[in-house]
Write a protein that holds these residues in place. Structure first.
Motif, PDB file in Angstrom:
ATOM      1  N   ALA A   1      21.923  14.826 -21.574  1.00 47.34           N
ATOM      2  CA  ALA A   1      20.645  14.179 -21.224  1.00 47.34           C
ATOM      3  C   ALA A   1      19.797  13.769 -22.425  1.00 47.34           C
ATOM      4  O   ALA A   1      19.251  12.662 -22.433  1.00 47.34           O
ATOM      5  CB  ALA A   1      19.844  15.066 -20.286  1.00 47.34           C
ATOM      6  N   PRO A   2      19.649  14.605 -23.449  1.00 45.46           N
ATOM      7  CA  PRO A   2      18.776  14.193 -24.554  1.00 45.46           C
ATOM      8  C   PRO A   2      19.242  12.908 -25.264  1.00 45.46           C
ATOM      9  O   PRO A   2      18.428  12.139 -25.749  1.00 45.46           O
ATOM     10  CB  PRO A   2      18.815  15.381 -25.526  1.00 45.46           C
ATOM     11  CG  PRO A   2      19.224  16.552 -24.702  1.00 45.46           C
ATOM     12  CD  PRO A   2      20.085  15.996 -23.623  1.00 45.46           C
ATOM     13  N   GLY A   3      20.531  12.658 -25.295  1.00 46.59           N
ATOM     14  CA  GLY A   3      21.043  11.488 -26.007  1.00 46.59           C
ATOM     15  C   GLY A   3      21.277  10.273 -25.126  1.00 46.59           C
ATOM     16  O   GLY A   3      21.729   9.237 -25.618  1.00 46.59           O
TER      17      GLY A   3
ATOM     18  N   ASP B   1      21.261   5.064 -18.346  1.00 45.37           N
ATOM     19  CA  ASP B   1      22.382   5.995 -18.141  1.00 45.37           C
ATOM     20  C   ASP B   1      21.913   7.280 -17.460  1.00 45.37           C
ATOM     21  O   ASP B   1      22.606   7.826 -16.600  1.00 45.37           O
ATOM     22  CB  ASP B   1      23.054   6.338 -19.476  1.00 45.37           C
ATOM     23  CG  ASP B   1      23.921   5.204 -20.007  1.00 45.37           C
ATOM     24  OD1 ASP B   1      24.277   4.314 -19.202  1.00 45.37           O
ATOM     25  OD2 ASP B   1      24.235   5.221 -21.222  1.00 45.37           O
ATOM     26  N   ARG B   2      20.731   7.777 -17.854  1.00 46.60           N
ATOM     27  CA  ARG B   2      20.184   8.985 -17.244  1.00 46.60           C
ATOM     28  C   ARG B   2      19.936   8.756 -15.758  1.00 46.60           C
ATOM     29  O   ARG B   2      20.291   9.591 -14.917  1.00 46.60           O
ATOM     30  CB  ARG B   2      18.892   9.400 -17.946  1.00 46.60           C
ATOM     31  CG  ARG B   2      18.390  10.752 -17.471  1.00 46.60           C
ATOM     32  CD  ARG B   2      17.158  11.246 -18.210  1.00 46.60           C
ATOM     33  NE  ARG B   2      17.288  11.111 -19.652  1.00 46.60           N
ATOM     34  CZ  ARG B   2      16.438  10.419 -20.435  1.00 46.60           C
ATOM     35  NH1 ARG B   2      15.400   9.831 -19.922  1.00 46.60           N
ATOM     36  NH2 ARG B   2      16.628  10.347 -21.740  1.00 46.60           N
ATOM     37  N   ILE B   3      19.337   7.625 -15.409  1.00 40.31           N
ATOM     38  CA  ILE B   3      19.056   7.294 -14.006  1.00 40.31           C
ATOM     39  C   ILE B   3      20.367   7.152 -13.231  1.00 40.31           C
ATOM     40  O   ILE B   3      20.485   7.642 -12.101  1.00 40.31           O
ATOM     41  CB  ILE B   3      18.200   6.010 -13.907  1.00 40.31           C
ATOM     42  CG1 ILE B   3      16.795   6.307 -14.447  1.00 40.31           C
ATOM     43  CG2 ILE B   3      18.135   5.509 -12.473  1.00 40.31           C
ATOM     44  CD1 ILE B   3      15.936   5.065 -14.599  1.00 40.31           C
ATOM     45  N   LYS B   4      21.354   6.511 -13.847  1.00 41.85           N
ATOM     46  CA  LYS B   4      22.658   6.330 -13.195  1.00 41.85           C
ATOM     47  C   LYS B   4      23.304   7.689 -12.887  1.00 41.85           C
ATOM     48  O   LYS B   4      23.795   7.925 -11.781  1.00 41.85           O
ATOM     49  CB  LYS B   4      23.567   5.481 -14.083  1.00 41.85           C
ATOM     50  CG  LYS B   4      24.931   5.227 -13.507  1.00 41.85           C
ATOM     51  CD  LYS B   4      25.784   4.417 -14.463  1.00 41.85           C
ATOM     52  CE  LYS B   4      27.201   4.308 -13.942  1.00 41.85           C
ATOM     53  NZ  LYS B   4      28.105   3.718 -14.934  1.00 41.85           N
ATOM     54  N   ARG B   5      23.289   8.584 -13.880  1.00 43.28           N
ATOM     55  CA  ARG B   5      23.899   9.907 -13.676  1.00 43.28           C
ATOM     56  C   ARG B   5      23.115  10.737 -12.655  1.00 43.28           C
ATOM     57  O   ARG B   5      23.710  11.466 -11.867  1.00 43.28           O
ATOM     58  CB  ARG B   5      23.980  10.661 -14.998  1.00 43.28           C
ATOM     59  CG  ARG B   5      25.092  10.147 -15.879  1.00 43.28           C
ATOM     60  CD  ARG B   5      25.580  11.280 -16.728  1.00 43.28           C
ATOM     61  NE  ARG B   5      26.492  10.841 -17.748  1.00 43.28           N
ATOM     62  CZ  ARG B   5      26.775  11.551 -18.828  1.00 43.28           C
ATOM     63  NH1 ARG B   5      26.189  12.708 -19.035  1.00 43.28           N
ATOM     64  NH2 ARG B   5      27.646  11.108 -19.703  1.00 43.28           N
ATOM     65  N   GLN B   6      21.794  10.624 -12.690  1.00 45.20           N
ATOM     66  CA  GLN B   6      20.984  11.346 -11.703  1.00 45.20           C
ATOM     67  C   GLN B   6      21.305  10.862 -10.291  1.00 45.20           C
ATOM     68  O   GLN B   6      21.389  11.655  -9.354  1.00 45.20           O
ATOM     69  CB  GLN B   6      19.487  11.165 -11.994  1.00 45.20           C
ATOM     70  CG  GLN B   6      19.002  11.981 -13.156  1.00 45.20           C
ATOM     71  CD  GLN B   6      17.552  11.695 -13.517  1.00 45.20           C
ATOM     72  OE1 GLN B   6      17.025  10.615 -13.250  1.00 45.20           O
ATOM     73  NE2 GLN B   6      16.907  12.663 -14.139  1.00 45.20           N
ATOM     74  N   ARG B   7      21.513   9.559 -10.157  1.00 42.13           N
ATOM     75  CA  ARG B   7      21.894   8.997  -8.853  1.00 42.13           C
ATOM     76  C   ARG B   7      23.253   9.534  -8.403  1.00 42.13           C
ATOM     77  O   ARG B   7      23.440   9.864  -7.241  1.00 42.13           O
ATOM     78  CB  ARG B   7      21.924   7.469  -8.950  1.00 42.13           C
ATOM     79  CG  ARG B   7      21.151   6.819  -7.841  1.00 42.13           C
ATOM     80  CD  ARG B   7      21.175   5.305  -7.916  1.00 42.13           C
ATOM     81  NE  ARG B   7      19.874   4.857  -8.367  1.00 42.13           N
ATOM     82  CZ  ARG B   7      19.650   3.912  -9.262  1.00 42.13           C
ATOM     83  NH1 ARG B   7      20.650   3.267  -9.807  1.00 42.13           N
ATOM     84  NH2 ARG B   7      18.445   3.581  -9.609  1.00 42.13           N
TER      85      ARG B   7
ATOM     86  N   ARG C   1      26.155  20.395 -15.438  1.00 42.33           N
ATOM     87  CA  ARG C   1      26.241  20.976 -16.789  1.00 42.33           C
ATOM     88  C   ARG C   1      26.401  19.871 -17.847  1.00 42.33           C
ATOM     89  O   ARG C   1      25.757  19.892 -18.900  1.00 42.33           O
ATOM     90  CB  ARG C   1      27.399  21.969 -16.866  1.00 42.33           C
ATOM     91  CG  ARG C   1      27.114  23.306 -16.219  1.00 42.33           C
ATOM     92  CD  ARG C   1      28.183  24.348 -16.561  1.00 42.33           C
ATOM     93  NE  ARG C   1      29.493  24.016 -16.039  1.00 42.33           N
ATOM     94  CZ  ARG C   1      29.943  24.396 -14.830  1.00 42.33           C
ATOM     95  NH1 ARG C   1      29.189  25.124 -14.040  1.00 42.33           N
ATOM     96  NH2 ARG C   1      31.146  24.050 -14.433  1.00 42.33           N
ATOM     97  N   ARG C   2      27.269  18.922 -17.551  1.00 42.50           N
ATOM     98  CA  ARG C   2      27.500  17.823 -18.494  1.00 42.50           C
ATOM     99  C   ARG C   2      26.239  16.967 -18.656  1.00 42.50           C
ATOM    100  O   ARG C   2      25.883  16.567 -19.767  1.00 42.50           O
ATOM    101  CB  ARG C   2      28.667  16.957 -18.020  1.00 42.50           C
ATOM    102  CG  ARG C   2      29.226  16.092 -19.137  1.00 42.50           C
ATOM    103  CD  ARG C   2      30.496  15.405 -18.759  1.00 42.50           C
ATOM    104  NE  ARG C   2      30.107  14.038 -18.368  1.00 42.50           N
ATOM    105  CZ  ARG C   2      30.752  13.297 -17.513  1.00 42.50           C
ATOM    106  NH1 ARG C   2      31.810  13.756 -16.907  1.00 42.50           N
ATOM    107  NH2 ARG C   2      30.333  12.094 -17.230  1.00 42.50           N
TER     108      ARG C   2
END
Length: 172
Positions: free
Chosen positions: A85-87, A92-98, A79-80
């Motif tokens: 994600a847009p910002g 950071d997006r790749i890190k969080r997806q991992r 959810r977070r």
């Protein structure tokens, strides 16, 4: 003429043998006692089955709670991530997806191990209960001079059903 009388003697002897076998079978069938017990009902309704189920639930409750916590943490992170994600920058997006993928894999691995352990434990308890139930069935059959006890059947006359006696004996 001789050939005609020989087959008729053979047929008479064969017919006599068949009639004798049928008569003997009927005489023996009168002393033959059959009973039925519902093994699935015993595994579901007996006191030892209920005790075993409670014991297993208690034994695995901590691990189940841990799985629920991991799953809830993963949902919160998803959810977070969807909100942020847009910002986020690409790194950071790749890190969080991992992180999400790693947590999902950890959850799936722990859930698979949990399910395997739980299944194995349930099977152990069911096997022990089934063995105990079969001993009780044998004791009842010997005490009541029952020749055959059937477990699965398409139709059962309630007068030959000994399931309640088995449940009562297992409750002691």
């Amino acid at each position: 003429m001789n050939q005609i009388s020989y087959p008729s003697k053979f047929i008479r002897r064969g017919l006599f043998a068949v009639v004798s076998l049928v008569a003997m079978a009927q005489v023996q069938a009168q002393d033959f006692r059959v009973a039925f017990f519902d093994g699935q009902r015993v595994l579901n309704e007996s006191l030892p089955a209920k005790v075993a189920t409670s014991k297993i639930e208690q034994e695995f409750s901590r691990r189940k709670k841990e799985l629920d916590e991991i799953n809830e943490r993963w949902r919160g992170l998803v959810r977070r991530f969807e909100k942020d994600a847009p910002g986020l920058s690409d790194s950071d997006r790749i890190k969080r997806q991992r992180e999400l993928t790693d947590l999902d894999q950890e959850f799936n691995r722990k859930q698979r191990i949990f399910n395997e352990d739980l299944g194995q434990r349930k099977q152990e308890e069911l096997n022990a209960l089934a063995e105990r139930a079969l001993k009780v069935v044998k004791q009842i059959a010997e005490a009541e001079k029952i020749d055959l006890v059937v477990q699965d059947a398409a139709y059962i006359n309630p007068r030959i059903d000994i399931t309640d006696k088995v449940l009562k004996a297992l409750s002691k």
